[in-house]
Design a protein around this motif. Sequence first.
Motif, PDB file in Angstrom:
ATOM      1  N   TRP A   1       0.834  -1.189   0.000  1.00  0.00           N
ATOM      2  CA  TRP A   1       0.000   0.000   0.000  1.00  0.00           C
ATOM      3  C   TRP A   1       0.878   1.251   0.000  1.00  0.00           C
ATOM      4  CZ3 TRP A   1      -5.233   0.301   2.837  1.00  0.00           C
ATOM      5  CH2 TRP A   1      -5.961  -0.878   2.650  1.00  0.00           C
ATOM      6  N   SER A   2       0.527   2.188  -0.840  1.00  0.00           N
ATOM      7  CA  SER A   2       1.182   3.492  -0.817  1.00  0.00           C
ATOM      8  C   SER A   2       0.560   4.348   0.279  1.00  0.00           C
ATOM      9  CB  SER A   2       1.016   4.193  -2.164  1.00  0.00           C
ATOM     10  OG  SER A   2      -0.369   4.439  -2.411  1.00  0.00           O
ATOM     11  N   LEU A   3       1.214   5.471   0.587  1.00  0.00           N
ATOM     12  CA  LEU A   3       0.626   6.403   1.551  1.00  0.00           C
ATOM     13  C   LEU A   3      -0.724   6.901   1.038  1.00  0.00           C
ATOM     14  CD1 LEU A   3       0.659   8.182   4.072  1.00  0.00           C
ATOM     15  CD2 LEU A   3       2.067   9.831   2.800  1.00  0.00           C
ATOM     16  N   GLU A   4      -0.845   7.063  -0.265  1.00  0.00           N
ATOM     17  CA  GLU A   4      -2.120   7.493  -0.850  1.00  0.00           C
ATOM     18  C   GLU A   4      -3.226   6.482  -0.561  1.00  0.00           C
ATOM     19  OE1 GLU A   4      -4.140   8.351  -5.266  1.00  0.00           O
ATOM     20  OE2 GLU A   4      -2.095   7.561  -5.108  1.00  0.00           O
ATOM     21  N   ALA A   5      -2.912   5.201  -0.726  1.00  0.00           N
ATOM     22  CA  ALA A   5      -3.909   4.154  -0.474  1.00  0.00           C
ATOM     23  C   ALA A   5      -4.262   4.096   1.006  1.00  0.00           C
ATOM     24  CB  ALA A   5      -3.377   2.805  -0.942  1.00  0.00           C
ATOM     25  N   PHE A   6      -3.257   4.215   1.860  1.00  0.00           N
ATOM     26  CA  PHE A   6      -3.495   4.184   3.304  1.00  0.00           C
ATOM     27  C   PHE A   6      -4.363   5.370   3.721  1.00  0.00           C
ATOM     28  CE2 PHE A   6      -2.195   5.131   7.712  1.00  0.00           C
ATOM     29  CZ  PHE A   6      -2.390   3.900   8.308  1.00  0.00           C
ATOM     30  N   THR A   7      -4.080   6.543   3.176  1.00  0.00           N
ATOM     31  CA  THR A   7      -4.855   7.734   3.511  1.00  0.00           C
ATOM     32  C   THR A   7      -6.302   7.583   3.061  1.00  0.00           C
ATOM     33  OG1 THR A   7      -2.879   9.137   3.328  1.00  0.00           O
ATOM     34  CG2 THR A   7      -5.026  10.235   3.181  1.00  0.00           C
ATOM     35  N   ARG A   8      -6.513   7.021   1.883  1.00  0.00           N
ATOM     36  CA  ARG A   8      -7.890   6.826   1.411  1.00  0.00           C
ATOM     37  C   ARG A   8      -8.645   5.875   2.324  1.00  0.00           C
ATOM     38  NH1 ARG A   8      -9.669   4.386  -4.455  1.00  0.00           N
ATOM     39  NH2 ARG A   8      -8.736   2.502  -3.557  1.00  0.00           N
TER      40      ARG A   8
ATOM     41  N   HIS B   1     -11.713   7.584   3.909  1.00  0.00           N
ATOM     42  CA  HIS B   1     -12.929   7.265   3.158  1.00  0.00           C
ATOM     43  C   HIS B   1     -13.411   5.822   3.319  1.00  0.00           C
ATOM     44  CE1 HIS B   1     -12.714  11.125   1.002  1.00  0.00           C
ATOM     45  NE2 HIS B   1     -11.410  10.925   0.987  1.00  0.00           N
ATOM     46  N   GLY B   2     -12.647   4.981   4.025  1.00  0.00           N
ATOM     47  CA  GLY B   2     -13.077   3.604   4.212  1.00  0.00           C
ATOM     48  C   GLY B   2     -13.018   2.773   2.946  1.00  0.00           C
ATOM     49  N   VAL B   3     -11.995   3.005   2.107  1.00  0.00           N
ATOM     50  CA  VAL B   3     -11.836   2.266   0.852  1.00  0.00           C
ATOM     51  C   VAL B   3     -10.460   1.602   0.847  1.00  0.00           C
ATOM     52  CG1 VAL B   3     -11.827   2.387  -1.668  1.00  0.00           C
ATOM     53  CG2 VAL B   3     -13.285   3.942  -0.347  1.00  0.00           C
TER      54      VAL B   3
ATOM     55  N   ASP C   1      -3.234  15.221   8.169  1.00  0.00           N
ATOM     56  CA  ASP C   1      -2.349  14.545   7.213  1.00  0.00           C
ATOM     57  C   ASP C   1      -1.077  14.077   7.903  1.00  0.00           C
ATOM     58  OD1 ASP C   1      -4.139  15.006   5.156  1.00  0.00           O
ATOM     59  OD2 ASP C   1      -3.126  16.815   4.442  1.00  0.00           O
ATOM     60  N   GLY C   2      -0.564  14.903   8.830  1.00  0.00           N
ATOM     61  CA  GLY C   2       0.662  14.538   9.530  1.00  0.00           C
ATOM     62  C   GLY C   2       0.496  13.296  10.377  1.00  0.00           C
ATOM     63  N   ASP C   3      -0.643  13.187  11.067  1.00  0.00           N
ATOM     64  CA  ASP C   3      -0.890  12.003  11.894  1.00  0.00           C
ATOM     65  C   ASP C   3      -1.050  10.753  11.033  1.00  0.00           C
ATOM     66  OD1 ASP C   3      -0.670  13.314  14.275  1.00  0.00           O
ATOM     67  OD2 ASP C   3      -2.821  13.400  14.703  1.00  0.00           O
ATOM     68  N   ILE C   4      -1.725  10.882   9.902  1.00  0.00           N
ATOM     69  CA  ILE C   4      -1.902   9.730   9.008  1.00  0.00           C
ATOM     70  C   ILE C   4      -0.557   9.271   8.465  1.00  0.00           C
ATOM     71  CG2 ILE C   4      -2.902   8.965   6.822  1.00  0.00           C
ATOM     72  CD1 ILE C   4      -5.287  10.785   7.385  1.00  0.00           C
ATOM     73  N   SER C   5       0.280  10.209   8.057  1.00  0.00           N
ATOM     74  CA  SER C   5       1.606   9.858   7.538  1.00  0.00           C
ATOM     75  C   SER C   5       2.461   9.194   8.608  1.00  0.00           C
ATOM     76  CB  SER C   5       2.312  11.114   7.018  1.00  0.00           C
ATOM     77  OG  SER C   5       1.622  11.668   5.919  1.00  0.00           O
TER      78      SER C   5
ATOM     79  N   PHE D   1     -23.466   8.686   6.924  1.00  0.00           N
ATOM     80  CA  PHE D   1     -22.686   8.858   8.143  1.00  0.00           C
ATOM     81  C   PHE D   1     -21.259   9.383   7.956  1.00  0.00           C
ATOM     82  CE2 PHE D   1     -25.707   5.332   8.927  1.00  0.00           C
ATOM     83  CZ  PHE D   1     -26.493   5.955   9.884  1.00  0.00           C
ATOM     84  N   LEU D   2     -20.726   9.326   6.748  1.00  0.00           N
ATOM     85  CA  LEU D   2     -19.339   9.754   6.544  1.00  0.00           C
ATOM     86  C   LEU D   2     -19.280  11.204   6.089  1.00  0.00           C
ATOM     87  CD1 LEU D   2     -16.301   9.194   6.320  1.00  0.00           C
ATOM     88  CD2 LEU D   2     -16.719   8.336   3.988  1.00  0.00           C
ATOM     89  N   ARG D   3     -18.526  12.011   6.819  1.00  0.00           N
ATOM     90  CA  ARG D   3     -18.276  13.404   6.457  1.00  0.00           C
ATOM     91  C   ARG D   3     -16.755  13.549   6.353  1.00  0.00           C
ATOM     92  NH1 ARG D   3     -22.625  12.420   5.747  1.00  0.00           N
ATOM     93  NH2 ARG D   3     -24.563  13.380   6.489  1.00  0.00           N
ATOM     94  N   PRO D   4     -16.189  13.307   5.166  1.00  0.00           N
ATOM     95  CA  PRO D   4     -14.726  13.199   5.037  1.00  0.00           C
ATOM     96  C   PRO D   4     -13.977  14.486   5.365  1.00  0.00           C
ATOM     97  CG  PRO D   4     -15.869  12.335   3.097  1.00  0.00           C
ATOM     98  CD  PRO D   4     -16.878  13.085   3.897  1.00  0.00           C
ATOM     99  N   GLY D   5     -12.788  14.283   5.915  1.00  0.00           N
ATOM    100  CA  GLY D   5     -11.868  15.385   6.112  1.00  0.00           C
ATOM    101  C   GLY D   5     -11.811  15.920   7.525  1.00  0.00           C
ATOM    102  N   PRO D   6     -10.709  16.583   7.852  1.00  0.00           N
ATOM    103  CA  PRO D   6     -10.545  17.165   9.189  1.00  0.00           C
ATOM    104  C   PRO D   6     -11.547  18.276   9.451  1.00  0.00           C
ATOM    105  CG  PRO D   6      -8.448  17.048   8.003  1.00  0.00           C
ATOM    106  CD  PRO D   6      -9.528  16.774   7.013  1.00  0.00           C
ATOM    107  N   GLU D   7     -11.810  18.537  10.730  1.00  0.00           N
ATOM    108  CA  GLU D   7     -12.682  19.639  11.125  1.00  0.00           C
ATOM    109  C   GLU D   7     -11.840  20.816  11.582  1.00  0.00           C
ATOM    110  OE1 GLU D   7     -15.196  18.090  14.175  1.00  0.00           O
ATOM    111  OE2 GLU D   7     -16.642  17.230  12.762  1.00  0.00           O
ATOM    112  N   ALA D   8     -12.329  22.014  11.340  1.00  0.00           N
ATOM    113  CA  ALA D   8     -11.619  23.206  11.775  1.00  0.00           C
ATOM    114  C   ALA D   8     -11.691  23.336  13.297  1.00  0.00           C
ATOM    115  CB  ALA D   8     -12.219  24.442  11.109  1.00  0.00           C
TER     116      ALA D   8
END
Length: 425
Positions: free
Chosen positions: A100-107, A111-113, A134-138, A176-183
Amino acid sequence: MTPGPRLLWGTGVAVVAVLAVAVALMWKPAIAPIGAPPVTSFDAQTKLAGARVVALGDCIVCHTAKGGQPFAGGLPLATPFGTIYATNITPDVETGIGNWSLEAFTRAVRHGVARDGHLLYPAFPYIHFTRMSDGDISAAYAYLMTREPVKATAPANELIFPLNFRPLLAFWNMLFLRPGPEAADASKDVQWNRGKLLVDGLGHCASCHSPLNPIGGEKSGHAFDGGIVDGREAPALNALSAAPKPWTQAQLVTYLRTGRASEHGAAAGPMLPVTRDLATVPEQDVQAIATYILSIQKPRPTDASPVASTSPSAQAQSGAVLFAASCAQCHGPQAPMQSIGERPTLALSTAVNASTPRNAIQMILGGIDWHGEDALNYMPAFAQVYNNRQIADLASYIRATYSQRGPWDDVEESVAKVRKENDAR
């Protein structure tokens, strides 16, 4: 009367349109596999940050089977719709996430894919993880990709129809999914915002501590009102002020880091390994979690004040004999444990003061496993010692003796139900 050509044509167009939308929602492209990144491609600081992220997310708890290798999956996760088996997230190329690439892991996290495009079941709490930075995911990716690869394939999921048809998850995600970080909330301080990010996002606390609706989503408007996990009640996190002694910041931090609070009780069941993970992260993270949780407390209901106990029933009187034989050595008023190590009295126990006997029954049946040299709680199990009637008598006695709330109803029936659930897992 037969429908006219225009009606048939219009109906056909509508059906095609619905199918087109459904296919668009359900179909996700695969992300090309990569060669397993060498361990040396990740710097030490990023891996260290990743260890913190993975501990805060309790990843090892769900992705390690009993007696299995860390992160190699295979743990059965019981849901109202069947059993889901946790996947292998070690960097094994064939059975894990090694290609898995970082892109795949992030998705997957956002997004649950999965990398190959199939939709992941929300037992993997991506609806909360999506709020990670993004930093925590990486960092989490770096940490997991530098673990020991383990070749292990999880068993096939055992879900009821039609929930075993993964494409239907696309519609679940719409709800139920609202993708992305919250401000961040500019009106709150840094610690509160950090706590909210950890509780609502990486820590995914609502996944366990909220009731679910009929399709397995967290019930709208009832976040942190309490839920059921692995046969135990996950207490309402917004009702900590209604405890016999309201929780304080210091008590909550101590509980989350040690699994024990002197004025409340000891962690057990699914919460115990969470406290083991939180013991490894910086205390400032746990302080932030406690700050946010204490900020969401609901006003104490007028009917939540203690209710005078009635005279012990015959059932409770019978339980007194069992208590003297098996429990008084640790939990009796003269027991050394009550004066050594700040062990909480049963009068302050969340399980003993709960509205149902479920957690008290689970504690008596299963106890708390011995963890060797770890400074954790231990309690022997009595599932094989006492029958349902005796467990019910013991629970009723503890309730009558140590709680000021009224007696539980149908305790023996609850014992039978809990035993049946435990045997099915």
